[in-house]
Structures are given as C-alpha cells and as structure tokens.
Scaffold this motif. Structure first.
Motif, PDB file in Angstrom:
ATOM      1  N   SER A  24       7.496  11.261  23.125  1.00  0.00           N
ATOM      2  CA  SER A  24       8.052  12.588  23.511  1.00  0.00           C
ATOM      3  C   SER A  24       9.676  12.699  22.927  1.00  0.00           C
ATOM      4  CB  SER A  24       8.254  12.821  24.955  1.00  0.00           C
ATOM      5  OG  SER A  24       9.150  11.920  25.720  1.00  0.00           O
ATOM      6  N   GLY A  25      10.316  11.464  22.966  1.00  0.00           N
ATOM      7  CA  GLY A  25      11.591  11.237  22.242  1.00  0.00           C
ATOM      8  C   GLY A  25      11.590  11.741  20.843  1.00  0.00           C
ATOM      9  N   VAL A  31      10.691  17.674  15.556  1.00  0.00           N
ATOM     10  CA  VAL A  31      10.618  18.803  15.612  1.00  0.00           C
ATOM     11  C   VAL A  31      11.379  19.779  16.642  1.00  0.00           C
ATOM     12  CG1 VAL A  31       8.200  18.669  14.675  1.00  0.00           C
ATOM     13  CG2 VAL A  31       8.447  18.989  17.231  1.00  0.00           C
ATOM     14  N   GLY A  32      12.053  19.378  17.290  1.00  0.00           N
ATOM     15  CA  GLY A  32      13.046  19.843  18.246  1.00  0.00           C
ATOM     16  C   GLY A  32      12.434  19.927  19.666  1.00  0.00           C
ATOM     17  N   ALA A  36       8.305  20.333  20.755  1.00  0.00           N
ATOM     18  CA  ALA A  36       7.920  19.154  21.338  1.00  0.00           C
ATOM     19  C   ALA A  36       7.380  19.461  22.654  1.00  0.00           C
ATOM     20  CB  ALA A  36       8.950  17.993  21.796  1.00  0.00           C
ATOM     21  N   SER A  37       8.057  20.611  23.489  1.00  0.00           N
ATOM     22  CA  SER A  37       7.420  21.009  24.727  1.00  0.00           C
ATOM     23  C   SER A  37       6.259  21.696  24.305  1.00  0.00           C
ATOM     24  CB  SER A  37       8.417  21.938  25.147  1.00  0.00           C
ATOM     25  OG  SER A  37       9.777  21.407  25.549  1.00  0.00           O
ATOM     26  N   GLY A  38       6.093  22.295  23.433  1.00  0.00           N
ATOM     27  CA  GLY A  38       4.893  23.037  23.002  1.00  0.00           C
ATOM     28  C   GLY A  38       3.456  22.098  22.882  1.00  0.00           C
ATOM     29  N   PRO A 111      13.420  16.267  28.732  1.00  0.00           N
ATOM     30  CA  PRO A 111      12.917  17.520  29.465  1.00  0.00           C
ATOM     31  C   PRO A 111      11.626  17.907  28.890  1.00  0.00           C
ATOM     32  CG  PRO A 111      14.567  18.042  28.018  1.00  0.00           C
ATOM     33  CD  PRO A 111      14.531  16.455  27.992  1.00  0.00           C
ATOM     34  N   SER A 112      10.954  17.637  27.607  1.00  0.00           N
ATOM     35  CA  SER A 112       9.649  18.253  27.141  1.00  0.00           C
ATOM     36  C   SER A 112       8.610  17.512  27.954  1.00  0.00           C
ATOM     37  CB  SER A 112       9.351  17.633  25.589  1.00  0.00           C
ATOM     38  OG  SER A 112       9.563  16.313  25.418  1.00  0.00           O
TER      39      SER A 112
END
Length: 168
Positions: A24-25, A31-32, A36-38, A111-112
């Motif tokens: 995740s990091g 990609v931001g 990343a959350s996506g 947070p992602s």
C-alpha cells in the motif's frame, strides 16, 4: 545462523501485515493516495463478495435487516482481530467504532488500507439492502485514536466524502 542463536522473530501474520503495508505504501508513493485507494477498493470489493458468500449461507441471499447487517459487519471484523462495535443503529444507518485495526500498527500512515473496510462494508450492505454509502469519518490509519465508520442505507441521503455502493 550460528549454533545457539535463536532465529529471528518472524511469523506469517506479521509478515503478511508487513507485506500489505509495503504494497500500500508503494502504491501511495508511485500513483498517489487516491489511485492507491482505488486499487485497494477493488481488492476490498472482491474480498467483500467472498465474505458475503460465507454469511449468505447462514442468513440467506435476500434482504437482511439493518440489525443483521450490523451484526455481520462487527462479526467479520472480530474474526480478523478488529475491535469494531456498534455505536448506533437505526433503520437506515449504522455507525460503527473501532479501537483495534485488523492490520495492527502496520496501518499507521496507510489510509489507503481503509478502503478495505469501506468496500467490504459497502459490498455487503449493497448486496442485501440494494444500496449503501460508507464514510470512514475517523481512522487509526490517519492518526485518529480509533475508527468511526458510517454506513447509510438511505439512497436519498447525501453524505459528503462517502463512497456509494449498489447491488451488482
């Protein structure tokens, strides 16, 4: 290893948490946070479908009551060592709070990873209520003392910052 030295502390659970933290990091760095959350949201959606199949065997494929849905959300997090509990519940909204993330301290500054919670909750809620909005209002990953997650089942509600889910 030399004779007499104990092996390093390494076990599967910690290794997998470290792996998710680093993945995740890396995504967040490359990609931001939004992208990343996506990506993590897509994983959460797939995991949500698998979890739904497990609970649907017991509760059925149809509509669940708000109370049943809330109990499922708490139960699934408990099973993966989360500390979620119901703060409030009514016919169209569930608010859950949490003091122990299933990712442990590896969630800090990631947070992602909260997209796993949002998408698993949203996927389950939409599958059995047709629609859901999920907002992670507070998150351990963002430095809050605990998590607070709002799950709205009202398609007419407009919750800023919430992600919307619909039955597939």
């Amino acid at each position: 290893m030399e004779h007499g030295n104990s092996p390093p502390a390494l076990e599967r659970d910690g290794f997998l948490r470290d792996l998710l933290r680093e993945l995740s990091g890396l995504l967040e760095d490359v990609v931001g946070l939004e992208e990343a959350s996506g990506f993590i949201a897509l994983v959460g959606q797939r995991i949500g479908r698998r979890i739904d199949a497990l609970y649907a065997e017991r509760l059925g494929e149809g509509e669940w009551t708000t109370e049943q849905l809330a109990q499922v959300l708490v139960d699934l997090k408990r099973r993966i060592q989360g500390g979620f509990r119901i703060e409030s519940i009514d016919g169209l909204e569930i608010v859950l709070v949490n003091d122990a993330c299933p990712f442990g301290d590896r969630v800090l500054d990631r947070p992602s990873l909260c997209m796993m919670t949002s998408n698993v909750f949203g996927t389950l809620a939409a599958a059995h209520r047709g629609f859901a909005q999920v907002e992670v209002e507070q998150a351990i990953a963002r430095g809050d003392r605990g998590c607070r997650v709002r799950v709205s089942l009202d398609p007419n509600a407009r919750i800023p910052g919430a992600r919307q889910y619909r039955k597939a």
